[in-house]
Motif scaffolding. Structure first.
Motif, PDB file in Angstrom:
ATOM      1  N   ALA A   1       5.820   8.047   6.869  1.00 47.25           N
ATOM      2  CA  ALA A   1       6.136   9.454   7.101  1.00 47.25           C
ATOM      3  C   ALA A   1       6.702  10.102   5.843  1.00 47.25           C
ATOM      4  N   LEU A   2       7.513   9.362   5.091  1.00 45.48           N
ATOM      5  CA  LEU A   2       8.085   9.900   3.856  1.00 45.48           C
ATOM      6  C   LEU A   2       6.988  10.211   2.844  1.00 45.48           C
ATOM      7  N   SER A   3       5.990   9.377   2.760  1.00 46.36           N
ATOM      8  CA  SER A   3       4.857   9.651   1.860  1.00 46.36           C
ATOM      9  C   SER A   3       4.194  10.969   2.239  1.00 46.36           C
ATOM     10  N   ASP A   4       4.034  11.197   3.543  1.00 50.15           N
ATOM     11  CA  ASP A   4       3.457  12.471   3.995  1.00 50.15           C
ATOM     12  C   ASP A   4       4.359  13.653   3.616  1.00 50.15           C
ATOM     13  N   LEU A   5       5.672  13.479   3.766  1.00 52.54           N
ATOM     14  CA  LEU A   5       6.598  14.545   3.408  1.00 52.54           C
ATOM     15  C   LEU A   5       6.539  14.843   1.916  1.00 52.54           C
ATOM     16  N   MET A   6       6.411  13.802   1.117  1.00 49.78           N
ATOM     17  CA  MET A   6       6.346  13.990  -0.331  1.00 49.78           C
ATOM     18  C   MET A   6       5.081  14.755  -0.723  1.00 49.78           C
ATOM     19  N   GLU A   7       3.999  14.520  -0.006  1.00 47.72           N
ATOM     20  CA  GLU A   7       2.772  15.281  -0.253  1.00 47.72           C
ATOM     21  C   GLU A   7       2.991  16.761   0.077  1.00 47.72           C
ATOM     22  N   LEU A   8       3.699  17.044   1.157  1.00 39.62           N
ATOM     23  CA  LEU A   8       4.014  18.439   1.508  1.00 39.62           C
ATOM     24  C   LEU A   8       4.888  19.090   0.422  1.00 39.62           C
ATOM     25  N   ALA A   9       5.811  18.311  -0.119  1.00 39.68           N
ATOM     26  CA  ALA A   9       6.696  18.833  -1.154  1.00 39.68           C
ATOM     27  C   ALA A   9       5.922  19.176  -2.420  1.00 39.68           C
ATOM     28  N   ALA A  10       4.794  18.506  -2.637  1.00 38.38           N
ATOM     29  CA  ALA A  10       3.989  18.737  -3.833  1.00 38.38           C
ATOM     30  C   ALA A  10       3.129  19.996  -3.717  1.00 38.38           C
ATOM     31  N   GLU A  11       2.983  20.490  -2.506  1.00 37.21           N
ATOM     32  CA  GLU A  11       2.105  21.673  -2.313  1.00 37.21           C
ATOM     33  C   GLU A  11       2.769  22.943  -2.783  1.00 37.21           C
TER      34      GLU A  11
ATOM     35  N   ARG B   1      16.249  23.696   0.425  1.00 35.33           N
ATOM     36  CA  ARG B   1      15.521  24.201   1.584  1.00 35.33           C
ATOM     37  C   ARG B   1      14.700  23.080   2.192  1.00 35.33           C
ATOM     38  N   GLU B   2      14.593  23.092   3.506  1.00 32.33           N
ATOM     39  CA  GLU B   2      13.856  22.044   4.207  1.00 32.33           C
ATOM     40  C   GLU B   2      12.358  22.112   3.915  1.00 32.33           C
ATOM     41  N   VAL B   3      11.801  20.942   3.571  1.00 29.53           N
ATOM     42  CA  VAL B   3      10.351  20.802   3.435  1.00 29.53           C
ATOM     43  C   VAL B   3       9.780  20.412   4.797  1.00 29.53           C
ATOM     44  N   ASP B   4      10.330  19.358   5.365  1.00 30.70           N
ATOM     45  CA  ASP B   4       9.937  18.881   6.694  1.00 30.70           C
ATOM     46  C   ASP B   4      10.927  17.800   7.092  1.00 30.70           C
ATOM     47  N   ARG B   5      10.734  17.245   8.290  1.00 30.13           N
ATOM     48  CA  ARG B   5      11.701  16.278   8.802  1.00 30.13           C
ATOM     49  C   ARG B   5      11.035  15.166   9.590  1.00 30.13           C
ATOM     50  N   ILE B   6      11.778  14.082   9.720  1.00 30.81           N
ATOM     51  CA  ILE B   6      11.409  12.944  10.559  1.00 30.81           C
ATOM     52  C   ILE B   6      12.492  12.873  11.633  1.00 30.81           C
TER      53      ILE B   6
ATOM     54  N   SER C   1       0.801  -1.212   0.000  1.00 31.17           N
ATOM     55  CA  SER C   1       0.000   0.000   0.000  1.00 31.17           C
ATOM     56  C   SER C   1       0.844   1.276   0.000  1.00 31.17           C
ATOM     57  N   LEU C   2       2.150   1.154   0.148  1.00 33.85           N
ATOM     58  CA  LEU C   2       2.993   2.338   0.145  1.00 33.85           C
ATOM     59  C   LEU C   2       3.095   2.914  -1.260  1.00 33.85           C
ATOM     60  N   PRO C   3       2.873   4.185  -1.429  1.00 30.20           N
ATOM     61  CA  PRO C   3       2.903   4.797  -2.757  1.00 30.20           C
ATOM     62  C   PRO C   3       4.316   5.146  -3.206  1.00 30.20           C
ATOM     63  N   LEU C   4       5.224   4.180  -3.191  1.00 26.81           N
ATOM     64  CA  LEU C   4       6.621   4.460  -3.538  1.00 26.81           C
ATOM     65  C   LEU C   4       6.782   4.921  -4.975  1.00 26.81           C
ATOM     66  N   GLY C   5       6.011   4.370  -5.867  1.00 32.74           N
ATOM     67  CA  GLY C   5       6.138   4.744  -7.263  1.00 32.74           C
ATOM     68  C   GLY C   5       4.988   5.600  -7.739  1.00 32.74           C
ATOM     69  N   ALA C   6       4.248   6.176  -6.808  1.00 32.17           N
ATOM     70  CA  ALA C   6       3.067   6.956  -7.163  1.00 32.17           C
ATOM     71  C   ALA C   6       3.458   8.196  -7.962  1.00 32.17           C
ATOM     72  N   ALA C   7       2.558   8.599  -8.837  1.00 32.99           N
ATOM     73  CA  ALA C   7       2.783   9.801  -9.632  1.00 32.99           C
ATOM     74  C   ALA C   7       2.778  11.015  -8.712  1.00 32.99           C
ATOM     75  N   ARG C   8       3.609  11.984  -9.055  1.00 28.23           N
ATOM     76  CA  ARG C   8       3.697  13.188  -8.248  1.00 28.23           C
ATOM     77  C   ARG C   8       3.286  14.388  -9.077  1.00 28.23           C
ATOM     78  N   ALA C   9       2.986  15.446  -8.393  1.00 24.19           N
ATOM     79  CA  ALA C   9       2.625  16.688  -9.064  1.00 24.19           C
ATOM     80  C   ALA C   9       3.814  17.193  -9.871  1.00 24.19           C
ATOM     81  N   PRO C  10       3.575  17.871 -10.980  1.00 25.07           N
ATOM     82  CA  PRO C  10       4.675  18.346 -11.837  1.00 25.07           C
ATOM     83  C   PRO C  10       5.691  19.218 -11.111  1.00 25.07           C
ATOM     84  N   ASP C  11       5.258  20.046 -10.149  1.00 22.90           N
ATOM     85  CA  ASP C  11       6.216  20.919  -9.476  1.00 22.90           C
ATOM     86  C   ASP C  11       7.204  20.128  -8.630  1.00 22.90           C
ATOM     87  N   VAL C  12       6.816  18.948  -8.120  1.00 23.57           N
ATOM     88  CA  VAL C  12       7.750  18.115  -7.376  1.00 23.57           C
ATOM     89  C   VAL C  12       8.768  17.519  -8.332  1.00 23.57           C
ATOM     90  N   GLU C  13       8.317  17.083  -9.497  1.00 22.63           N
ATOM     91  CA  GLU C  13       9.240  16.500 -10.469  1.00 22.63           C
ATOM     92  C   GLU C  13      10.259  17.515 -10.938  1.00 22.63           C
TER      93      GLU C  13
END
Length: 128
Positions: free
Chosen positions: A118-128, A101-106, A18-30
């Motif tokens: 937690a990394l999946s959550d961080l990646m979502e923050l990076a997409a914002e 620049r820092e997005v967030d941390r664990i 269920s981990l979205p390791l290969g999930a598509a990301r928003a263009p700004d993250v790419e």
């Protein structure tokens, strides 16, 4: 010992579908340059757990090719010059950086399963 670590990493990845390791990301993250910085201290037993348990599982994931992981010894850097949002008070701390620049941390050792969540959550923050 490395073979055992690789076997554990493969097992962890196979039981966590269920981990979205290969999930598509928003263009700004790419378009952004992302990296994980592991802030540690030499001789730290808990920091070594990241290298033993999290790093092999992460390196086996597709995300590792897109978001490299590197290690920094906190005693050898000036925290104010590497883009961290605040002082690191706990080691290990894994910081997601976007364009220097820092997005967030664990903070602290979480184990592989919690790390990937937690990394999946961080990646979502990076997409914002």
């Amino acid at each position: 010992m490395r073979k055992l670590g690789a076997l554990i990493a493969a097992l962890l990845l196979s039981i966590m579908p269920s981990l979205p390791l290969g999930a598509a990301r928003a263009p700004d993250v790419e378009a952004s340059r992302l990296e994980l910085i592991v802030v540690e201290v030499a001789g730290c037993t808990v920091c070594e757990l990241v290298r033993l348990h999290i790093q092999p599982a992460y390196e086996a994931s597709p995300r590792a090719r897109e978001v490299p992981m590197r290690y920094i010894d906190i005693t050898h850097i000036d925290e104010t010059t590497i883009g961290l949002a605040s002082h690191v008070s706990t080691v290990p701390t894994i910081v997601l950086m976007r364009d220097g620049r820092e997005v967030d941390r664990i903070s602290g050792y979480t184990g592989p399963s919690n790390f990937f969540s937690a990394l999946s959550d961080l990646m979502e923050l990076a997409a914002e």
